[in-house]
Motif scaffolding. Sequence first.
Motif, short mmCIF file in Angstrom:
data_model
loop_
_atom_site.label_atom_id
_atom_site.label_comp_id
_atom_site.label_asym_id
_atom_site.label_seq_id
_atom_site.Cartn_x
_atom_site.Cartn_y
_atom_site.Cartn_z
N ARG A 1 1.88 -1.90 -1.23
CA ARG A 1 1.13 -3.13 -1.49
C ARG A 1 1.76 -4.32 -0.77
O ARG A 1 1.06 -5.17 -0.19
CB ARG A 1 1.07 -3.39 -3.00
CG ARG A 1 0.24 -2.40 -3.78
CD ARG A 1 -1.24 -2.64 -3.55
NE ARG A 1 -2.05 -1.74 -4.37
CZ ARG A 1 -2.57 -0.60 -3.95
NH1 ARG A 1 -2.35 -0.21 -2.71
NH2 ARG A 1 -3.30 0.15 -4.75
N ASP B 1 1.06 -4.02 3.04
CA ASP B 1 -0.34 -4.37 3.34
C ASP B 1 -0.55 -5.88 3.26
O ASP B 1 -1.29 -6.45 4.08
CB ASP B 1 -1.28 -3.65 2.39
CG ASP B 1 -1.32 -2.14 2.63
OD1 ASP B 1 -0.93 -1.72 3.73
OD2 ASP B 1 -1.73 -1.41 1.71
N THR B 2 0.07 -6.52 2.28
CA THR B 2 -0.09 -7.97 2.12
C THR B 2 0.49 -8.71 3.31
O THR B 2 -0.14 -9.62 3.87
CB THR B 2 0.60 -8.44 0.83
OG1 THR B 2 0.01 -7.78 -0.29
CG2 THR B 2 0.45 -9.94 0.66
N LEU C 1 1.13 -7.55 6.33
CA LEU C 1 0.44 -7.24 7.58
C LEU C 1 -0.94 -7.89 7.66
O LEU C 1 -1.54 -7.92 8.74
CB LEU C 1 0.29 -5.72 7.74
CG LEU C 1 1.59 -4.95 8.00
CD1 LEU C 1 1.31 -3.46 8.06
CD2 LEU C 1 2.25 -5.42 9.28
N SER C 2 -1.44 -8.40 6.57
CA SER C 2 -2.76 -9.05 6.58
C SER C 2 -2.70 -10.44 7.20
O SER C 2 -3.74 -10.99 7.57
CB SER C 2 -3.32 -9.13 5.16
OG SER C 2 -2.52 -10.00 4.36
N PHE C 3 -1.49 -11.02 7.33
CA PHE C 3 -1.34 -12.33 7.93
C PHE C 3 -1.08 -12.20 9.42
O PHE C 3 -0.37 -11.29 9.86
CB PHE C 3 -0.17 -13.10 7.29
CG PHE C 3 -0.39 -13.49 5.87
CD1 PHE C 3 -1.05 -14.66 5.56
CD2 PHE C 3 0.07 -12.70 4.83
CE1 PHE C 3 -1.25 -15.04 4.24
CE2 PHE C 3 -0.13 -13.06 3.51
CZ PHE C 3 -0.80 -14.23 3.22
N ARG D 1 6.33 0.68 7.58
CA ARG D 1 5.15 1.55 7.53
C ARG D 1 5.33 2.79 8.39
O ARG D 1 4.99 3.91 7.99
CB ARG D 1 3.91 0.78 7.98
CG ARG D 1 2.62 1.58 7.86
CD ARG D 1 1.40 0.73 8.13
NE ARG D 1 1.40 0.22 9.49
CZ ARG D 1 0.40 -0.49 10.01
NH1 ARG D 1 -0.64 -0.80 9.25
NH2 ARG D 1 0.45 -0.91 11.25
#
Length: 287
Positions: free
Chosen positions: A122, A125-126, A128-130, A164
């Motif tokens: 989690r 993913d958070t 890498l979303s930026f 990852r």
Amino acid sequence: MSQANTAHRGWAAVLDWLRRDKRAAVSMAFLVLLVLVALLAPWISPHTPSDQDLVNTLAPPSAAHWLGTDDLGRDVFSRLLYGARVAIYSSFLAVGIAVLLGVPVGVLAGFLGGWFDEAVGRVIDTLLSFPAIVLAIAVTGALGIGLTNGMIAVGIVFAPQLARLARARTLVVRQELYVDAARCFGASTGHILWRHVLPNAIQPVLVQVTILLAGALLAEASLSFLGLGIQPPDPSWGAMLARAYQSMEIAPEQMYAPGIAILLTALAFNSVGESLRKELDPTNQRL
């Protein structure tokens, strides 16, 4: 097998790889030359990079100033040489921090699984979303402006990518029979991770590290261009581009030297990374 024999075989494999891949050999030679230039900059630089000559600003190339002078009369060639030190330092600092933060977390998450793997997934993913540069600017603002703080921020931003990769590879390696055999013989979790999992999960990480070195170089140039990296009067290629941008309409050639230096170094890192990926790909192994 002794450590000396292992090291000898390792160097022999590297030399064989470079002999077979001329592009990688040229890129490695360029990077080695860049490191030597960075180390020897105080002795081979014809001028002190911060010396100003306001009577001789934006001068064209000459015998006294091989690449001309900037808008403050500083020798561009000398600043380019000293900028190589910043490029090498910043790239390896950022990637080193990314490796120290990302690889252990990724290996542990892939090996332990359960709630820890879920939580790490989690967080990854958070982050890498930026967009990477936006997140780096935000972290730099929190840590404070400066080259070291800026590259620490870049390292933190890069860490999820390595985590990852390490996690994905560890999920495969932990299913191998040699890991089960080590567990049956009573090996501790730390021993299994260090001796069996990490050596067999590190290959894709090594490839990504070479690619991230190019990314770190570009990130340093971007942060310095925005005034969040190295501070005046210290030279860096990104800071040189920022100064040259102000005089672009008068002397556009001021942008060539630092721009080409960034381009060639980033291409060299990427070329080595691509060649290393092919070399370590089991589907491309020679019979």
